[in-house]
Design an enzyme around this catalytic site. Structure first.
Site, PDB file in Angstrom:
ATOM      1  N   TYR A  11       0.825  -1.221   0.000  1.00  0.00           N
ATOM      2  CA  TYR A  11       0.000   0.000   0.000  1.00  0.00           C
ATOM      3  C   TYR A  11       0.862   1.276   0.000  1.00  0.00           C
ATOM      4  CZ  TYR A  11      -3.212   3.339   2.443  1.00  0.00           C
ATOM      5  OH  TYR A  11      -3.956   4.415   2.841  1.00  0.00           O
ATOM      6  N   ILE A  12       1.568   1.515   1.073  1.00  0.00           N
ATOM      7  CA  ILE A  12       2.357   2.749   1.164  1.00  0.00           C
ATOM      8  C   ILE A  12       3.574   2.646   0.245  1.00  0.00           C
ATOM      9  CG2 ILE A  12       3.492   4.369   2.740  1.00  0.00           C
ATOM     10  CD1 ILE A  12       1.826   3.012   5.032  1.00  0.00           C
ATOM     11  N   LEU A  33       5.733 -10.506  -2.606  1.00  0.00           N
ATOM     12  CA  LEU A  33       4.376 -10.610  -3.169  1.00  0.00           C
ATOM     13  C   LEU A  33       3.463 -11.482  -2.309  1.00  0.00           C
ATOM     14  CD1 LEU A  33       4.941 -10.693  -7.049  1.00  0.00           C
ATOM     15  CD2 LEU A  33       4.598  -8.725  -5.538  1.00  0.00           C
ATOM     16  N   GLY A  36       1.743  -8.115  -1.173  1.00  0.00           N
ATOM     17  CA  GLY A  36       1.764  -7.063  -2.200  1.00  0.00           C
ATOM     18  C   GLY A  36       1.268  -7.594  -3.542  1.00  0.00           C
ATOM     19  N   TYR A  75       5.274  -7.679   8.181  1.00  0.00           N
ATOM     20  CA  TYR A  75       3.893  -8.032   8.528  1.00  0.00           C
ATOM     21  C   TYR A  75       3.367  -6.937   9.440  1.00  0.00           C
ATOM     22  CZ  TYR A  75       4.953 -12.777   6.855  1.00  0.00           C
ATOM     23  OH  TYR A  75       5.312 -13.858   6.092  1.00  0.00           O
ATOM     24  N   TYR A 140       3.652  -6.742  17.309  1.00  0.00           N
ATOM     25  CA  TYR A 140       3.900  -5.942  16.099  1.00  0.00           C
ATOM     26  C   TYR A 140       4.675  -4.666  16.437  1.00  0.00           C
ATOM     27  CZ  TYR A 140       2.903  -2.321  12.680  1.00  0.00           C
ATOM     28  OH  TYR A 140       3.028  -1.263  11.816  1.00  0.00           O
ATOM     29  N   ARG A 281     -12.636  -1.612  21.606  1.00  0.00           N
ATOM     30  CA  ARG A 281     -11.729  -2.681  21.190  1.00  0.00           C
ATOM     31  C   ARG A 281     -10.566  -2.732  22.178  1.00  0.00           C
ATOM     32  NH1 ARG A 281      -9.374  -2.172  15.136  1.00  0.00           N
ATOM     33  NH2 ARG A 281      -8.168  -0.540  16.164  1.00  0.00           N
ATOM     34  N   ASP A 284      -7.258  -0.257  22.612  1.00  0.00           N
ATOM     35  CA  ASP A 284      -7.369   1.011  21.880  1.00  0.00           C
ATOM     36  C   ASP A 284      -7.258   2.200  22.826  1.00  0.00           C
ATOM     37  OD1 ASP A 284      -7.663   0.093  19.328  1.00  0.00           O
ATOM     38  OD2 ASP A 284      -9.811   0.521  19.152  1.00  0.00           O
TER      39      ASP A 284
HETATM   40  C1  UD1 Z   1      -4.048   0.464  14.096  1.00  0.00           C
HETATM   41  C2  UD1 Z   1      -3.099  -0.477  14.736  1.00  0.00           C
HETATM   42  C3  UD1 Z   1      -1.720   0.164  14.761  1.00  0.00           C
HETATM   43  C4  UD1 Z   1      -1.304   0.568  13.364  1.00  0.00           C
HETATM   44  C5  UD1 Z   1      -2.371   1.511  12.822  1.00  0.00           C
HETATM   45  C6  UD1 Z   1      -2.087   1.941  11.402  1.00  0.00           C
HETATM   46  C7  UD1 Z   1      -4.418  -1.775  16.321  1.00  0.00           C
HETATM   47  C8  UD1 Z   1      -4.779  -1.992  17.756  1.00  0.00           C
HETATM   48  N1  UD1 Z   1      -3.560  -0.790  16.078  1.00  0.00           N
HETATM   49  O1  UD1 Z   1      -4.141   1.650  14.872  1.00  0.00           O
HETATM   50  O2  UD1 Z   1      -0.789  -0.751  15.276  1.00  0.00           O
HETATM   51  O3  UD1 Z   1      -0.065   1.216  13.409  1.00  0.00           O
HETATM   52  O4  UD1 Z   1      -3.608   0.832  12.814  1.00  0.00           O
HETATM   53  O5  UD1 Z   1      -2.264   0.879  10.517  1.00  0.00           O
HETATM   54  O6  UD1 Z   1      -4.868  -2.491  15.441  1.00  0.00           O
HETATM   55  N2  UD1 Z   1     -12.448   1.648  14.663  1.00  0.00           N
HETATM   56  C9  UD1 Z   1     -13.806   1.427  14.690  1.00  0.00           C
HETATM   57  N3  UD1 Z   1     -14.317   0.441  13.889  1.00  0.00           N
HETATM   58  C10 UD1 Z   1     -13.536  -0.338  13.073  1.00  0.00           C
HETATM   59  C11 UD1 Z   1     -12.147  -0.094  13.041  1.00  0.00           C
HETATM   60  C12 UD1 Z   1     -11.625   0.894  13.862  1.00  0.00           C
HETATM   61  O7  UD1 Z   1     -14.558   2.086  15.412  1.00  0.00           O
HETATM   62  O8  UD1 Z   1     -14.064  -1.217  12.381  1.00  0.00           O
HETATM   63  C13 UD1 Z   1     -11.897   2.738  15.482  1.00  0.00           C
HETATM   64  C14 UD1 Z   1     -10.857   2.299  16.490  1.00  0.00           C
HETATM   65  O9  UD1 Z   1     -11.448   1.932  17.708  1.00  0.00           O
HETATM   66  C15 UD1 Z   1      -9.990   3.562  16.594  1.00  0.00           C
HETATM   67  C16 UD1 Z   1     -10.073   4.164  15.188  1.00  0.00           C
HETATM   68  O10 UD1 Z   1     -11.240   3.616  14.598  1.00  0.00           O
HETATM   69  O11 UD1 Z   1     -10.562   4.485  17.494  1.00  0.00           O
HETATM   70  C17 UD1 Z   1      -8.885   3.832  14.310  1.00  0.00           C
HETATM   71  O12 UD1 Z   1      -8.696   2.428  14.301  1.00  0.00           O
HETATM   72  P1  UD1 Z   1      -7.665   1.727  13.286  1.00  0.00           P
HETATM   73  O13 UD1 Z   1      -7.872   2.224  11.916  1.00  0.00           O
HETATM   74  O14 UD1 Z   1      -7.738   0.249  13.515  1.00  0.00           O
HETATM   75  O15 UD1 Z   1      -6.253   2.317  13.747  1.00  0.00           O
HETATM   76  P2  UD1 Z   1      -5.527   2.263  15.186  1.00  0.00           P
HETATM   77  O16 UD1 Z   1      -6.220   1.380  16.132  1.00  0.00           O
HETATM   78  O17 UD1 Z   1      -5.297   3.661  15.619  1.00  0.00           O
END
Ligand code: UD1
Length: 328
Positions: A11-12, A33, A36, A75, A140, A281, A284
């Site tokens: 992606y990035i 791959l 990717g 990963y 991770y 979750r 979080d």
């Molecule tokens: C996640 C990863 C982190 C990674 C980052 C970028 C986890 C615990 N952390 O961070 O290691 O560096 O992505 O890829 O997985 N949310 C919802 N519904 C969903 C999905 C997410 O409400 O279906 C909320 C989450 O609770 C959070 C926000 O959206 O408040 C962002 O979540 P997410 O996109 O998974 O990112 P992070 O948890 O910040």
């Protein structure tokens, strides 16, 4: 003179590869791959293989006259890393150690690394500064921190100069919406919002609405993937200009809640995002957004795209890529 991009079919990585070439650089991609897609590399030379294959990495460096490296290959599923830690320590840490050792033996001294704000865990305060305590809450995150440490020691012992970019929440797709995240397996918010609005899922689960944030939902720093790509170009330029090893946040400095994302998406697309509220979750934090001063001062980097740009590009990418990814 060539830039080696590991994980350049991801992606990035794919978006950064294209941006690097637009700056006039010659680029070679090394990607297994496994996750990717060759089509995302477009017409950039692609070597299919593993970062831990020292003979292959040496050959790529020699054949392409590589003089700098951008290392994405890893990963990145937090949940999986807790179920299968060995897979993460082996690929991310051991693989990176072999890569770093090999490129260093080839005489390469400039290295940009894709690190993560997950290293901060639940931050002690926001905006998060680079000198904050690190509190890895997943295998991770720990693997990424261990790679930062490897880079420090290769700097001390072998003269490798590196920039570790601690990404906040990468989101959106390329400006022309032709490159983006493989959204079939992503657990991140933006793909789930898009799946819900496109009818690919019944509803978005909003994890927690009882946080101590203005609307009760989690706040994060969403940065457009093209801006993130730009930060890598800035980091390479910094190293080319003699910059010393640096660990640096890459975010926008602004926090956005889940409900703000949801409402902005509804406004931009003109349709409701079906959603249900669910418990928080595990693991979080309530709020996490970046202090961006160091990136501005050292790299001259500031994110320029808006939340609307992120959402529009993500929607266009999802709507036009029903398989979730680029295909040949
Ligand atoms: C996640 C990863 C982190 C990674 C980052 C970028 C986890 C615990 N952390 O961070 O290691 O560096 O992505 O890829 O997985 N949310 C919802 N519904 C969903 C999905 C997410 O409400 O279906 C909320 C989450 O609770 C959070 C926000 O959206 O408040 C962002 O979540 P997410 O996109 O998974 O990112 P992070 O948890 O910040």
């Amino acid at each position: 003179m060539t830039t080696l991009v590991t994980g350049g079919a991801g992606y990035i990585g794919s978006i950064t590869t294209r941006l690097l070439r637009s700056t006039g650089r010659s680029v070679v991609v090394l990607d297994s791959l496994e996750n990717g897609h060759a089509a995302a590399v477009q017409d950039t030379p692609l070597v299919v293989g593993n970062i831990a294959d020292t003979a292959l990495v040496s050959k790529v460096c020699r054949d392409h006259d590589v003089d700098e490296v951008v290392h994405f290959a890893a990963y990145k599923a937090v949940g999986e890393s807790m179920e299968n830690p060995g897979k993460y320590f082996d690929n991310n840490v051991t693989g990176s150690q072999k890569l770093i050792d090999t490129i260093s033996a080839c005489g390469i001294t400039r290295f940009v690394f894709s690190s993560t704000a997950a290293i901060y865990g639940t931050p002690e305060s926001v905006p998060v500064v680079e000198s904050s305590a690190v509190r890895c809450e997943s295998v991770y995150a720990q693997t990424k921190l261990m790679i930062e440490h490897l880079l420090h020691w290769y700097g001390q012992t072998k003269g490798l100069r590196s920039v570790s970019l601690r990404y906040f929440n990468a989101a959106g797709a390329s400006d022309d919406s032709t490159l983006g995240e493989d959204w079939r397996f992503s657990q991140n918010l933006m793909p789930h919002v898009m799946k819900a609005i496109l009818g690919e899922s019944a509803a978005l689960s909003v994890f927690g609405n009882d946080y101590s944030t203005p609307d009760g939902t989690g706040v994060r720093d969403y940065i457009h993937v093209e801006d993130l790509a730009t930060s890598h170009v800035a980091a390479l330029d910094y190293l080319s200009n003699g910059g010393q090893t640096l660990i640096c946040n890459v975010g926008t400095g602004h926090g956005t809640s889940v409900l703000e994302i949801l409402h902005a998406t509804e406004r931009i697309v003109g349709k409701p995002v079906p959603h249900v509220f669910k418990p928080r979750r595990t693991g979080d934090p309530s709020e996490c957004y970046a202090a961006t001063i160091l990136a501005a001062e050292k790299l001259g980097f500031t994110a320029s795209r808006s939340l609307d740009d992120i959402i529009s590009s993500a929607y266009a990418w999802h709507a036009t890529h029903p398989n979730g990814h680029n295909t040949n």
